[in-house]
Design an enzyme around this catalytic site. Structure first.
Site, short mmCIF file in Angstrom:
data_model
loop_
_atom_site.label_atom_id
_atom_site.label_comp_id
_atom_site.label_asym_id
_atom_site.label_seq_id
_atom_site.Cartn_x
_atom_site.Cartn_y
_atom_site.Cartn_z
N TRP A 49 -30.46 59.88 93.43
CA TRP A 49 -29.52 59.44 92.38
C TRP A 49 -28.07 59.65 92.85
O TRP A 49 -27.18 58.96 92.45
CB TRP A 49 -29.72 60.29 91.13
CG TRP A 49 -30.65 59.78 90.10
CD1 TRP A 49 -30.31 59.40 88.83
CD2 TRP A 49 -32.07 59.62 90.18
NE1 TRP A 49 -31.44 59.00 88.15
CE2 TRP A 49 -32.51 59.13 88.94
CE3 TRP A 49 -33.01 59.83 91.20
CZ2 TRP A 49 -33.86 58.85 88.67
CZ3 TRP A 49 -34.34 59.56 90.95
CH2 TRP A 49 -34.76 59.07 89.71
N GLU A 100 -39.12 52.61 86.51
CA GLU A 100 -38.69 53.58 85.49
C GLU A 100 -38.74 52.88 84.14
O GLU A 100 -38.21 51.79 83.97
CB GLU A 100 -37.28 54.12 85.78
CG GLU A 100 -36.93 55.27 84.84
CD GLU A 100 -35.53 55.84 85.03
OE1 GLU A 100 -35.12 56.05 86.19
OE2 GLU A 100 -34.87 56.06 84.01
N ASN A 154 -30.61 55.12 92.85
CA ASN A 154 -31.06 54.82 91.50
C ASN A 154 -30.03 54.07 90.65
O ASN A 154 -28.94 54.58 90.40
CB ASN A 154 -31.45 56.11 90.78
CG ASN A 154 -31.98 55.82 89.40
OD1 ASN A 154 -33.05 55.24 89.26
ND2 ASN A 154 -31.24 56.18 88.38
N GLU A 155 -30.41 52.90 90.20
CA GLU A 155 -29.62 52.11 89.24
C GLU A 155 -28.18 51.88 89.69
O GLU A 155 -27.27 51.74 88.87
CB GLU A 155 -29.66 52.75 87.84
CG GLU A 155 -31.04 52.64 87.22
CD GLU A 155 -31.21 53.38 85.90
OE1 GLU A 155 -30.21 53.88 85.36
OE2 GLU A 155 -32.35 53.47 85.42
N ARG A 196 -35.07 51.01 74.89
CA ARG A 196 -34.46 49.80 75.43
C ARG A 196 -35.50 49.00 76.16
O ARG A 196 -36.48 49.60 76.60
CB ARG A 196 -33.28 50.14 76.36
CG ARG A 196 -33.69 50.84 77.65
CD ARG A 196 -32.50 51.12 78.51
NE ARG A 196 -31.85 52.38 78.14
CZ ARG A 196 -32.20 53.56 78.62
NH1 ARG A 196 -33.19 53.66 79.49
NH2 ARG A 196 -31.58 54.66 78.26
N THR A 214 -28.15 63.21 84.64
CA THR A 214 -28.53 62.94 83.23
C THR A 214 -28.67 64.22 82.42
O THR A 214 -28.03 64.37 81.40
CB THR A 214 -29.83 62.12 83.07
OG1 THR A 214 -29.65 60.86 83.70
CG2 THR A 214 -30.13 61.86 81.59
#
Ligand SMILES: *[C@@H]1O[C@H](CO)[C@@H](O)[C@H](O)[C@H]1NC(C)=O
Ligand SMILES: *[C@@H]1O[C@H](CO)[C@@H](O)[C@H](O)[C@H]1NC(C)=O
Ligand SMILES: *[C@@H]1O[C@H](CO)[C@@H](O)[C@H](O)[C@H]1NC(C)=O
Ligand SMILES: *[C@@H]1O[C@H](CO)[C@@H](O)[C@H](O)[C@H]1NC(C)=O
Ligand SMILES: *[C@@H]1O[C@H](CO)[C@@H](O)[C@H](O)[C@H]1NC(C)=O
Ligand SMILES: *[C@@H]1O[C@H](CO)[C@@H](O)[C@H](O)[C@H]1NC(C)=O
Length: 665
Positions: free
Chosen positions: A133, A256, A179-180, A378, A91
């Site tokens: 991640w 998160e 992660n995600e 969001r 990120t």
């Protein structure tokens, strides 16, 4: 029935309805307690979000840490979650892996170990959570996927947890999956097995740091999987969970959340979700991405942290409103406390939660954030109304005899911009176990039996300043406290201090790019490696650096100026890039990908020899020197401003020394 609806059932209309509009809310433990509270936390990483913090001089660095972690001072966080660095862009930068290569192990890279120790120094009870991640390329055997060899991935993750204990005496209490990204049931079971086999049976697994589904279905269908997992962690859940999640009997966490610019609307977002995540979704922990905005402000998601510390060169930092909003809950509760069942929404908008230690202490947190002053990044926030209101709270059960509560208040004032945060008011007296508050819009109140709260403070940090115009680093560091050089922010690849003991000359201490294979990525890392530094507004400057290629066949290195992108957009970074290659050629390009060539020719450069590159940009034009002699000039630069940078042509070893920038502004 959802818990929130139960709580709404406890709402009774005030007796004095005809006189004034006060609603009464009962707070009691009579019918039993709600869920166990697991705490409020911050996330360092995902990625490189604490990068600049480590380079702050004392006392400012310790002050920032105090505002984050010190009990009864600032945010007084209960949880610190960190990234298990995977050598890839996640990120706002890359974080180094503890195993760059299959036969490599090093538990002193990066700054997450240091951060965890600093947090623990301040709060020995802090809960530590870890999550990958990305992974080094060897974990995926060349595929961009970590589950084809689940035993390798599990061993890799468990090594990190063992290393935390062995080298830093850190007990990691929770670990996540990927992660995600997709989870793999076989992998989760194997991770459980590997943890248990390694004496880490107390380490709990969180799954799957993404949406509620499909992991909730997987847990309901597979009892063995259900035994392996302790917590369902959802990201940005919009304060709601799903009915099926409750059936799993697992702890539900917003593992998160937030990710919102930390102005006062950001503070309002945080205030609303901290209450609503339990009231609406029965989530018992909420973790902010990110902990502290300590990355260059022109990288993605600028200032999405609980506070801001993005100027190590000046020492300037800002304690933003989310710190004080956090304090409203964290300073008056601890993990292990329980929510009461009597939590809910206020009649004229807003919400209240109540928690107890089960020994007679009570903490009530009330928020009346209006819609427009509490929007998070969001998900979209459906409309709702909040108006000023009188609210009477009636304490029953174990709390019936409480005579007085401490009162802490924050008032957001978007009109006058004269907000006040975490103010201690005179204690509230209770009559017959009741008290009434006149609540305005955009307020947060804590009423509590706890007398330990404190609004910590330090003298103002130094004024904000631009990155120094003249910056030099010879990387001559003997016992580096951190593996990376100050202010360099790796965007693809990992740049580490390196010592070449056999070098007889001036290049014993260098900075080395060490990632030699494309990682199992989390976003689209560049095919080149790059570390940026400096001031994004820089236009006219000279960047120079000694370079040393270690790849004989395809070696290539660059220095650059006016680099306009980093983070997850790094692949499309433009600027002016001056490359030399091991095959004896050079190139000047307008982009990191090397597609727009501004100049090229012979340079005589080779691997295993030091060369000095110098790049000057003035207005529209750039020129380059090699070993002090002009090599090219008058290349037309297309970007207007940006960072300086160094990097390599591919995932290859290369070294850098005597980096210097002289900028004009
Ligand atoms: C840590 O937790 C223990 C047990 O709950 C408590 O007694 C102690 O005060 C806590 N320490 C800090 C620094 O919060
Ligand atoms: C509340 O907590 C404090 C501090 O932990 C403790 O001393 C006290 O006994 C607790 N109970 C009540 C009813 O205040
Ligand atoms: C909010 O209040 C306005 C004005 O009274 C009303 O028109 C609107 O329907 C309300 N919105 C909601 C979501 O209740
Ligand atoms: C709250 O109560 C006070 C005192 O009784 C009264 O003056 C005020 O109008 C009430 N406010 C609301 C919004 O009902
Ligand atoms: C270390 O220095 C020696 C002597 O200059 C040189 O031959 C060698 O290539 C260097 N190795 C690395 C990895 O830098
Ligand atoms: C950079 O140099 C150009 C050409 O000399 C000049 O026009 C421009 O103002 C300079 N920019 C800055 C920020 O000094």
């Amino acid at each position: 029935m959802k818990h929130g609806e139960l709580a709404a059932g406890a709402l009774v209309v005030g007796l004095s309805l005809t006189l004034c509009s006060s609603q009464t809310y009962v707070l009691t433990d009579k019918g039993g307690l709600g869920r166990a509270f697991d705490g409020i936390g911050g996330l360092s990483g995902g990625g490189a979000t604490s990068r600049l913090l480590v380079n702050y001089a004392e006392p400012y660095r310790s002050q920032v840490l105090d505002f984050l972690f010190k009990p009864n001072f600032g945010a007084s966080l209960h949880i610190l979650k960190v990234e298990i660095g995977g050598d890839a862009q996640t990120t706002d930068g890359t974080e180094p892996s503890h195993m760059h290569y299959e036969n490599d192990e090093n538990y002193f890279r990066g700054y997450e170990w240091w951060l965890m120790k600093e947090a623990k120094k301040r709060n020995p009870n802090i809960t530590l959570i870890s999550l990958p991640w990305a992974f080094p390329g060897w974990v995926g055997h060349g595929k961009n996927w970590p589950y084809d060899f689940p035993d390798i991935t599990a061993a890799y993750v468990v090594n990190w947890i063992l290393g935390a204990k062995q080298y830093h005496d850190l007990d990691i209490q929770y670990v996540g999956i990927w992660n995600e990204r997709n989870y793999d049931i076989k992998y989760i079971k194997l991770l459980r097995y590997t943890l248990d086999k390694s004496g880490l049976d107390t380490v709990r697994i969180i799954a799957s740091d993404n949406l509620w589904e499909p992991v909730v279905q997987s847990l309901l269908l597979d009892p063995e999987l259900s035994r392996a997992v302790d917590v369902i962690g959802a990201h940005y859940p919009g304060t709601t969970s799903v009915k099926e999640a409750l059936k799993t009997q697992k702890k539900l966490w917003s593992s998160e959340d937030y990710s919102t610019f930390n102005d006062e609307v950001g503070g309002g977002c945080w205030a609303r979700i901290l209450n609503h995540n339990y009231v609406n979704g029965l989530m018992t922990a909420t973790i902010s991405w990110n902990l502290v905005a300590s990355y260059y402000k022109d990288l993605p998601f600028s200032r999405d942290g609980l506070m801001t510390a993005e100027e190590p060169w000046s020492g300037s930092y800002v304690v933003e409103s989310p710190i004080w909003i956090t304090a409203h809950t964290t300073q008056f509760t601890q993990p292990g406390w329980s929510y009461l069942q009597t939590v809910g929404h206020l009649a004229q908008g807003g919400s209240y939660v109540a928690l107890t230690d089960g020994k007679g202490n009570l903490t009530v947190v009330i928020e009346t954030m209006t819609h427009d002053h509490s929007v998070c990044i969001r998900p979209p926030l459906p409309p709702f109304n909040v108006t000023s209101q009188n609210a009477t709270f009636h304490l029953q059960g174990s709390f019936a005899s409480i005579k007085e509560l401490q009162v802490w208040r924050s008032q957001f004032n978007f009109k006058t911009k004269k907000s006040s945060f975490f103010e201690k008011l005179t204690p509230q007296k209770l009559f017959d176990g009741s008290f009434t508050l006149e609540l305005a819009e955009d307020e947060v109140y804590t009423l509590t039996t706890m007398t330990t709260g404190q609004k910590g403070s330090y003298p103002d940090s130094p004024p904000s300043a631009r990155f120094p115009k003249v910056y030099k680093d010879h990387f001559n560091v003997r016992n580096p406290p951190f593996s990376e050089a100050p202010d360099f922010a790796d965007q693809t690849g990992v740049f580490e201090y390196y010592i070449n003991m056999t070098d007889p000359g001036p290049h014993v201490f260098t900075l080395r790019q060490v990632v030699t294979e494309r990682p199992v990525t989390w976003v689209a890392d560049a095919d080149q490696t790059i570390s940026v530094i400096g001031d994004y507004q820089w236009e006219n400057l000279t960047v120079s650096c000694d370079v040393f290629m270690e790849s004989v066949k395809a070696g290539g290195v660059f220095i650059a100026a006016r680099v306009d992108k980093g983070g997850q957009s790094v692949r499309s970074a433009k600027g002016v890039f001056f490359w030399v290659f091991a095959d004896g050629t050079y190139k000047v390009t307008n982009d990191l990908a090397g597609q727009t060539v501004l100049a090229e020719g012979l340079s005589g450069t080779r691997a295993y020899g030091w060369h000095t590159l110098s790049l000057t940009v003035e207005g529209q034009y750039a020129s380059g020197l090699l070993n002090g002699y002009p090599l090219w000039k008058n290349a037309v630069v297309l970007t207007k401003n940006g960072w300086a940078a160094i990097g390599t042509h591919s995932f290859e070893l290369a070294q850098f020394d005597n980096f210097a920038v002289v900028a004009e502004y």
